[in-house]
Write a protein that holds these residues in place. Structure first.
Motif, mmCIF file in Angstrom:
data_model
loop_
_atom_site.group_PDB
_atom_site.id
_atom_site.type_symbol
_atom_site.label_atom_id
_atom_site.label_comp_id
_atom_site.label_asym_id
_atom_site.label_seq_id
_atom_site.Cartn_x
_atom_site.Cartn_y
_atom_site.Cartn_z
ATOM 1 N N ARG A 67 0.833 -1.203 0.000
ATOM 2 C CA ARG A 67 0.000 0.000 0.000
ATOM 3 C C ARG A 67 0.870 1.256 0.000
ATOM 4 O O ARG A 67 0.597 2.210 -0.742
ATOM 5 C CB ARG A 67 -0.929 -0.021 1.217
ATOM 6 C CG ARG A 67 -1.919 1.142 1.240
ATOM 7 C CD ARG A 67 -2.954 0.987 2.332
ATOM 8 N NE ARG A 67 -2.376 1.116 3.675
ATOM 9 C CZ ARG A 67 -2.261 0.131 4.540
ATOM 10 N NH1 ARG A 67 -2.665 -1.091 4.214
ATOM 11 N NH2 ARG A 67 -1.742 0.324 5.738
ATOM 12 N N TYR A 68 1.930 1.259 0.820
ATOM 13 C CA TYR A 68 2.835 2.411 0.839
ATOM 14 C C TYR A 68 3.541 2.567 -0.512
ATOM 15 O O TYR A 68 3.735 3.682 -1.009
ATOM 16 C CB TYR A 68 3.878 2.248 1.946
ATOM 17 C CG TYR A 68 3.322 2.431 3.343
ATOM 18 C CD1 TYR A 68 2.716 3.618 3.732
ATOM 19 C CD2 TYR A 68 3.416 1.409 4.289
ATOM 20 C CE1 TYR A 68 2.216 3.798 5.011
ATOM 21 C CE2 TYR A 68 2.918 1.569 5.576
ATOM 22 C CZ TYR A 68 2.312 2.763 5.933
ATOM 23 O OH TYR A 68 1.818 2.923 7.199
ATOM 24 N N THR A 69 3.944 1.443 -1.095
ATOM 25 C CA THR A 69 4.672 1.487 -2.364
ATOM 26 C C THR A 69 3.796 2.035 -3.484
ATOM 27 O O THR A 69 4.209 2.928 -4.240
ATOM 28 C CB THR A 69 5.181 0.083 -2.731
ATOM 29 O OG1 THR A 69 5.983 -0.433 -1.658
ATOM 30 C CG2 THR A 69 6.022 0.136 -3.996
ATOM 31 N N LEU A 70 2.589 1.525 -3.595
ATOM 32 C CA LEU A 70 1.692 1.996 -4.654
ATOM 33 C C LEU A 70 1.241 3.429 -4.412
ATOM 34 O O LEU A 70 1.026 4.195 -5.360
ATOM 35 C CB LEU A 70 0.485 1.063 -4.763
ATOM 36 C CG LEU A 70 0.789 -0.331 -5.327
ATOM 37 C CD1 LEU A 70 -0.439 -1.228 -5.249
ATOM 38 C CD2 LEU A 70 1.276 -0.224 -6.774
ATOM 39 N N ASN A 71 1.109 3.796 -3.144
ATOM 40 C CA ASN A 71 0.751 5.180 -2.828
ATOM 41 C C ASN A 71 1.845 6.134 -3.304
ATOM 42 O O ASN A 71 1.557 7.188 -3.887
ATOM 43 C CB ASN A 71 0.528 5.323 -1.322
ATOM 44 C CG ASN A 71 -0.033 6.690 -0.958
ATOM 45 O OD1 ASN A 71 -0.986 7.164 -1.561
ATOM 46 N ND2 ASN A 71 0.572 7.330 0.039
ATOM 47 N N ALA A 72 3.103 5.758 -3.060
ATOM 48 C CA ALA A 72 4.218 6.592 -3.527
ATOM 49 C C ALA A 72 4.260 6.641 -5.046
ATOM 50 O O ALA A 72 4.559 7.687 -5.640
ATOM 51 C CB ALA A 72 5.528 6.051 -2.971
ATOM 52 N N PHE A 73 3.955 5.524 -5.689
ATOM 53 C CA PHE A 73 3.967 5.489 -7.159
ATOM 54 C C PHE A 73 2.913 6.440 -7.732
ATOM 55 O O PHE A 73 3.207 7.260 -8.616
ATOM 56 C CB PHE A 73 3.715 4.062 -7.649
ATOM 57 C CG PHE A 73 3.598 3.946 -9.145
ATOM 58 C CD1 PHE A 73 4.713 4.015 -9.955
ATOM 59 C CD2 PHE A 73 2.342 3.788 -9.757
ATOM 60 C CE1 PHE A 73 4.609 3.923 -11.342
ATOM 61 C CE2 PHE A 73 2.226 3.695 -11.132
ATOM 62 C CZ PHE A 73 3.362 3.762 -11.925
ATOM 63 N N HIS A 74 1.705 6.343 -7.236
ATOM 64 C CA HIS A 74 0.610 7.142 -7.803
ATOM 65 C C HIS A 74 0.629 8.598 -7.343
ATOM 66 O O HIS A 74 0.316 9.498 -8.133
ATOM 67 C CB HIS A 74 -0.737 6.510 -7.438
ATOM 68 C CG HIS A 74 -0.996 5.216 -8.146
ATOM 69 N ND1 HIS A 74 -1.231 5.144 -9.493
ATOM 70 C CD2 HIS A 74 -1.033 3.933 -7.682
ATOM 71 C CE1 HIS A 74 -1.419 3.876 -9.850
ATOM 72 N NE2 HIS A 74 -1.304 3.119 -8.778
#
Length: 339
Positions: free
Chosen positions: A245-252
């Protein structure tokens, strides 16, 4: 096969030109670069940090100050260089480390007094906090507004934030302070996990601070590798909540946000690794494409699991890039399936 390019300026071409000149002992391009940077505080912070690493190897900033003693940019670069030397002396346990630290503190305070709007002198003071592992100085043991955080240089961080909210280096300096302070290893690692999650919970879209939880997880891997206690299942947690969740949040909400300031190459590589480890290959390929040939030692040096390979980090980087790009060619939206 892509040949990785390790360059401190990364995608910042103007900074790369100034660095070449600085290495040759020519300071005027640095002066012109900082003048052009102006009050773009995030960019100014990043550029002065990289410039200081190179300038600390010579007296080029001293020569600049001698020729332009009234130049504020020369004064702030003196503070930057002094801090860089103080950190090196501390890590090398140099006999004169305390004196070098005091000189750096004085240079930072002088620059802060000269230009109260600039966050860079405050970042310099914050960087010196990691030298004070016993938290002797009062400003390094302030209480935080967040109850779960340990005492630390919160007043200095507030000083930076008043001038440049969400300053990337400032929060990474607090991260480093927490790892350096005198505390049981498990306690310091727990503190950086809490810190990373806390900061990411309120950082706005477009902020690289959304990546702090990823840095905390990489630090866990680094410590395990130093103790020869590599966890064979460690990589799996990148595909599980809350890490993914943290990784995809940073991506988007960071990577895909419009931004005129060049992204940190190290930040991009942390994101690329997190996406690849989580099997988000299409997204990882997008980050690798943005990076082009620019490489970073971290996080790859801390997360590869083959200690017999002296270049294991680079080997893992090239493998991850190859796998992500290959997958994206056939699975990305609009890709044409073979056959």
């Amino acid at each position: 096969m892509m040949r990785p390019v390790y360059h401190p300026a990364g995608t910042d071409e103007a900074l790369g030109i100034a660095l070449v000149e600085l290495q040759a002992g020519r300071w005027r391009p640095t002066r012109d670069l900082l003048a052009a940077t102006g009050a773009r505080w995030a960019l100014r912070t990043a550029r002065t940090q990289v410039l200081a690493v190179t300038a600390a190897r010579s007296d080029v900033v001293g020569v600049w100050l001698a020729e332009e003693p009234e130049s504020y940019d020369a004064q702030v670069m003196r503070a930057r260089v002094s801090v860089e030397r103080a950190l090196r002396a501390h890590h090398q346990r140099h006999a004169s480390a305390a004196a070098i630290e005091e000189e750096a503190r004085h240079a930072a305070l002088m620059a802060a007094h000269r230009e109260p709007r600039d966050p860079v002198p405050w970042v310099c003071l914050l960087a010196l906090a990691q030298v004070d592992v016993h938290q002797v100085r009062r400003e390094h043991r302030d209480g935080s507004t967040e109850p779960m955080m340990p005492t630390g240089p919160w007043g200095l961080l507030h000083g930076v934030s008043q001038r440049d909210p969400y300053n990337r280096e400032a929060f990474h300096r607090v991260f480093q302070f927490m790892l350096a302070r005198e505390a049981p290893p498990a306690a310091s690692l727990a503190a950086v996990f809490d810190f990373g999650r806390w900061v990411a919970s309120w950082s706005p879209a477009g902020s690289p601070l959304l990546l702090l939880p990823l840095y905390a997880l990489v630090e866990q891997s680094r410590r395990q590798s130093l103790q020869d206690r590599a966890d064979p299942l460690w990589r799996r947690q990148w595909a599980e909540a809350p890490t993914i969740r943290y990784t995809l949040n940073a991506f988007h909400h960071w990577f895909r946000q419009p931004d005129t300031t060049p992204h940190s190459v190290t930040d991009l590589h942390h994101l690329a690794y997190g996406l690849w480890a989580a099997h988000q290959f299409v997204e990882a390929a997008e980050v690798f494409t943005a990076l082009g040939p620019y490489a970073a030692r971290e996080p790859w040096a801390s997360v590869h699991d083959n200690p017999n390979l002296p270049d294991g980090g680079e080997t893992l980087l090239l493998r991850a890039r190859r796998e992500a790009m290959s997958f994206a060619r056939t699975h990305a939206p609009g890709a044409t399936s073979p056959g």
